[in-house]
Enzyme design. Structure first.
Site, PDB file in Angstrom:
ATOM      1  CG  ASP A   1      -1.683   1.250   1.406  1.00 59.33           C
ATOM      2  OD1 ASP A   1      -2.333   1.664   0.434  1.00 59.33           O
ATOM      3  OD2 ASP A   1      -1.626   1.842   2.500  1.00 59.33           O
TER       4      ASP A   1
ATOM      5  CG  ASP B   1      -4.224  -1.016   3.138  1.00 65.44           C
ATOM      6  OD1 ASP B   1      -4.478  -0.674   1.977  1.00 65.44           O
ATOM      7  OD2 ASP B   1      -3.536  -0.336   3.917  1.00 65.44           O
TER       8      ASP B   1
END
Length: 872
Positions: free
Chosen positions: A546, A757
């Site tokens: 990420d 996420d």
């Protein structure tokens, strides 16, 4: 997505709301600020849910996992992998059991079951029907409880004490041992605590009692038992060895041993019989006696078991070290209603309650988790996170129990106590990892499944072969030792094969390595939730990162503000403050803070207090709502396009310029027109480029996946050395992209820290969460990096590789003894070199094989982080 989806919408700031969802499948109690979203939390029915994932839905998968209970069982007779397999199969067939994990070394089972379909009693009965004896260790999760001993209470007082305790505020349950005058009290930490309970029972002489952990106690008792048995056997075996092997070699001192007491027995034989009888009852007849074989075999086996138990204890001592990081005492500060200090009292750490004020002097350890409300100091958190550098703590900062205050005085308000502290949760996590079974254990199970029958056949063939060869005269008579015949020689070879081929070492190969590695990982700040994650990480070929908070520092700053319309700056700032104050996105806080500064700069005298209606989160885009009947959107260009907001050339130029500089542009739209924009910069973490380069050097490809726009994502990726980028993705798209990578044969690890996420972390083969991230991301991950340092991604993968290497090396040790030892035990070298492996020596080799495997696993305690990438 799953077939059945439950759309949940809860008003903002609602508290303690009981929702009967469709089909009455679950009653869920919500507390705190919640909003439309997917609940992603493995919680039991009627328990508080405090992590709500924005922008999703409630699914059948959640309901199937929600109503569960857990129990831990002690199973005494489980000693071999074959028995373990039969127990696991039996548990899996019990109605209502969802998952059962059995650990061979700890002789424990952890069973996840549906309490509506079965109970602990029925599970115990099912285990008994399978053929095992089991005892209940605990039910449910670790509870808040305190153990007390009542020195001034009589047996007659115990009933009244129990009744009064059960009626006390915050007490959930009371358990008593009347004879020992001990009481265990469960409590709700928000309503009472151990100090209050202790004061409640003060007149009965109540004091803290710390019961020894059952596993540690049993391990200590097992070690002591084997030690005592070994010493006892040595007391008799040493004289036997002297009579059988030493004195006969020293004439004339040993000649007296050959004097006959009767026709069949000599003095030496009688003495050996007398000394061997306490070790094992054995009768001799005509021919050579085997007294020394019996006693020495038992002695060596006992020595091997004692050393093995001691070594296994060391392999799991990481838990003990972690548990003892917290100090024994703490300085409690007592205040009156006006806030004036009344006293400072040193109390036992176990008596600390929530919202206590604790004083921590230089050099002292932090007793529990809390928030600094006064003072400033450097705190060494290396014991918990593995971070060697001290961190400055001041008012508002969080501190973790077990860390060390270095130079200043800190005043801390406690927030998490008992089993809720970070330290306790780490201990529970490591313990759970040690109890889980690695996929590599299946190999040992398969080998042992066929190994035992093969060994029995080999022993029988050895006996038959030597017997037949002796009877028909295929080898000379002088090969037969004095006092033996062909049958006895063949029998000794056969027994040696059986003894040396014991598969104990094979069963130790995987669990001991997992135990040591998970404990070592915890000491380095890498928490591994299970053996599967530890083993799977070594196969990772692609790591997906990420961006915000993972590759970047996670402390974004607003570097520019621009107006794009006739809306005044104060109105744009008011809209941004009101909307973004309700968002948990990392960019929301810096936008709010900068907007407040801009208001003051333009002459605003009061704080913005605009009321937001119909607040909504748009995953991967931004947030929106209504302020004074005006529709306000705050987010990226993608959000504006979805809501048909016109993007003018001026806005487009501004966003492109920001993106070229690796900055994210947060746009503010009011009533369908873009009123202004904030340029936000989040710099990459130091050393990220070196880490990406090192991963590439060991054959691991790297990818960035983010909800940010493509140009900004590419600019950041280029700066850290990542060539492949997936941008402008919402949480579901992130997860789908991970699944797509997996379908191409990649073993994928996902590294992230935010709510957005969690889908991707769960979808990856190995989910790695940054420890400073959100609770929900940590829940979804397989590995948690406590330091929030990307170096630990390398550490996790490298530790996994070293562990798997050690497991295979253990298999080589275990099987090597058998592959080499069995032919020697069967007498393959005897015709050529006269080398024979008697049963007592075969027993010593068998014990040595188990010990070597455990010691091999213990070498993982010497593991060090890879240093190569630091100079890249």
């Amino acid at each position: 997505m799953e077939a059945n989806i439950y759309d949940l919408k809860v008003p903002l700031n609602s508290r303690d709301l009981d929702y009967n969802l469709e089909k009455d499948r679950a009653n869920l109690f919500f507390y705190g600020e919640v909003w439309r979203g997917r609940v992603r939390s493995n919680v039991e029915e009627h328990r508080t849910i405090d992590t709500i994932e924005a922008g999703g839905f409630l699914t059948d998968e959640f309901f199937n996992q929600a109503i569960t209970s857990t129990c831990r069982l002690r199973i005494s007779q489980i000693t071999y992998p074959a028995k373990l397999r039969s127990l696991q199969k039996g548990l899996a067939m019990v109605h209502g059991v969802k998952r059962a994990t059995v650990h061979l070394e700890f002789k424990e089972a952890k069973v996840l079951f549906d309490p509506n379909l079965t109970t602990e009693t029925l599970i115990l009965k099912a285990i008994a029907d399978i053929g095992f004896e089991a005892d209940l260790i605990s039910v449910g999760d670790e509870a808040y409880e305190v153990h007390l001993k009542l020195d001034r209470a009589s047996s007659g007082d115990m009933g009244a004490i129990k009744s009064s305790l059960e009626q006390a505020v915050g007490v959930t349950y009371v358990e008593m041992e009347v004879v020992e005058r001990m009481v265990t009290v469960g409590y709700e930490p928000d309503r009472t605590g151990p100090r209050s309970i202790l004061q409640f029972l003060e007149k009965y002489g109540a004091r803290l009692y710390v019961p020894p952990k059952r596993r540690e106690l049993e391990q200590h008792q097992e070690a002591c038992a084997y030690r005592n048995l070994f010493l006892f056997s040595c007391l008799f075996s040493v004289p036997v060895v002297a009579f059988a092997m030493v004195l006969p070699m020293l004439p004339p001192y040993g000649d007296w041993l050959n004097f006959r007491v009767c026709k069949m027995l000599t003095i030496g034989m009688v003495l050996k019989w007398i000394f061997c009888t306490p070790v094992q009852f054995l009768a001799g007849g005509r021919g050579k006696d085997f007294f020394e074989t019996s006693s020495m075999l038992i002695s060596f086996i006992l020595l091997g078991k004692y050393l093995e138990v001691m070594a296994k204890g060391k392999s799991s001592d990481a838990l003990g070290k972690l548990a003892h990081l917290a100090p024994d005492t703490a300085c409690l500060m007592n205040f009156d209603d006006n806030g004036s200090l009344l006293s400072e009292v040193e109390i036992d750490t176990q008596l600390i309650q929530r919202n206590d004020i604790i004083k921590i002097v230089p050099g002292a350890k932090v007793p529990v988790d809390g928030i600094v409300i006064g003072g400033e100091s450097n705190v060494n958190e290396s014991t918990i996170t593995g971070e060697a550098r001290s961190i400055c703590k001041s008012t508002g900062d969080k501190v973790i129990g077990g860390t060390v205050n270095e130079n200043g005085i800190l005043f801390v308000k406690t927030t998490h106590v008992g089993t809720d502290t970070t330290l306790s949760r780490i201990v529970q996590l490591v313990e759970s990892a040690q109890l889980s079974r690695a996929p590599a254990q299946k190999l040992a199970d398969q080998i042992s499944k066929f190994f035992v029958p093969v060994v029995v056949v080999a022993a029988f063939v050895t006996w038959l072969g030597w017997l037949i060869c002796g009877e028909i005269g295929l080898y000379p008579k002088h090969w037969i030792p004095k006092g033996m015949d062909e049958f006895e020689l063949a029998l000794q070879f056969s027994i040696s094969v059986l003894v040396i081929a014991c598969p104990c070492a094979l069963g130790l190969a995987t669990p001991t390595a997992i135990m040591v590695a998970s404990g070592k990982g915890a000491s380095l700040g890498v928490l591994i939730k299970g053996a599967s994650a530890l083993q799977n990480a070594y196969k990772v070929k692609t790591v997906v990162f990420d961006k915000t908070g993972t590759l970047t520092v996670g402390r974004p700053e607003v570097v520019s503000v621009v107006l794009f319309s006739t809306f005044p700056m104060q109105e744009v700032c008011d809209a941004a403050i009101a909307i973004e104050s309700n968002s948990d996105h990392p960019f929301a806080k810096p936008v709010v803070e900068h907007a407040k500064k801009m208001r003051r700069k333009f002459g605003a005298r009061s704080e913005c207090c605009k009321r937001v209606q119909n607040f909504e989160v748009f995953p991967g885009g931004g947030v929106g709502g209504k302020i004074d009947r005006k529709t306000v959107l705050v987010g990226n260009k993608r959000l504006m396009r979805v809501h048909n907001v016109d993007i003018t050339p001026q806005v487009d130029r501004y966003t492109i310029e920001n993106e070229r500089l690796a900055q994210t542009c947060v746009l503010v739209a009011i009533n369908g027109k873009i009123a202004g924009g904030f340029g936000v910069l989040d710099t990459p973490k130091p050393g990220t480029k070196a880490i990406i380069s090192f991963l590439r050097s060991i054959g691991i490809s790297t990818i960035m996946i983010t909800g940010d726009n493509l140009a900004t994502a590419f600019a950041v990726a280029r700066g850290v050395g990542i060539n492949k980028v997936f941008a402008e993705m919402d949480p579901i798209e992130k997860a789908n992209q991970i699944k797509s990578l997996k379908t191409r044969g990649n073993i994928v690890a996902m590294v992230g820290d935010g709510v957005n996420d969690s889908h991707a972390l769960a979808a990856a083969d190995v989910g790695i969460a940054i420890g400073a991230g959100t609770n929900i991301a940590i829940e979804a991950a397989d590995i948690v990096l406590m330091r929030s340092n990307l170096e630990d991604v390398v550490t996790a993968i490298d530790l996994s590789r070293q562990t798997v290497y050690r497991i295979w090396l253990n298999y080589i040790w275990a099987l090597g003894y058998n592959i080499i030892g069995m032919p020697i035990a069967a007498g393959i070298l005897y015709p050529f070199f006269g080398i024979r492996l008697p049963p007592w020596l075969a027993g010593a080799c068998m014990a040595a094989s188990s010990l070597s495997v455990v010691c091999s696993s213990l070498l993982l305690k010497c593991y060090r982080r890879p240093l190569n990438f630091q100079s890249t």
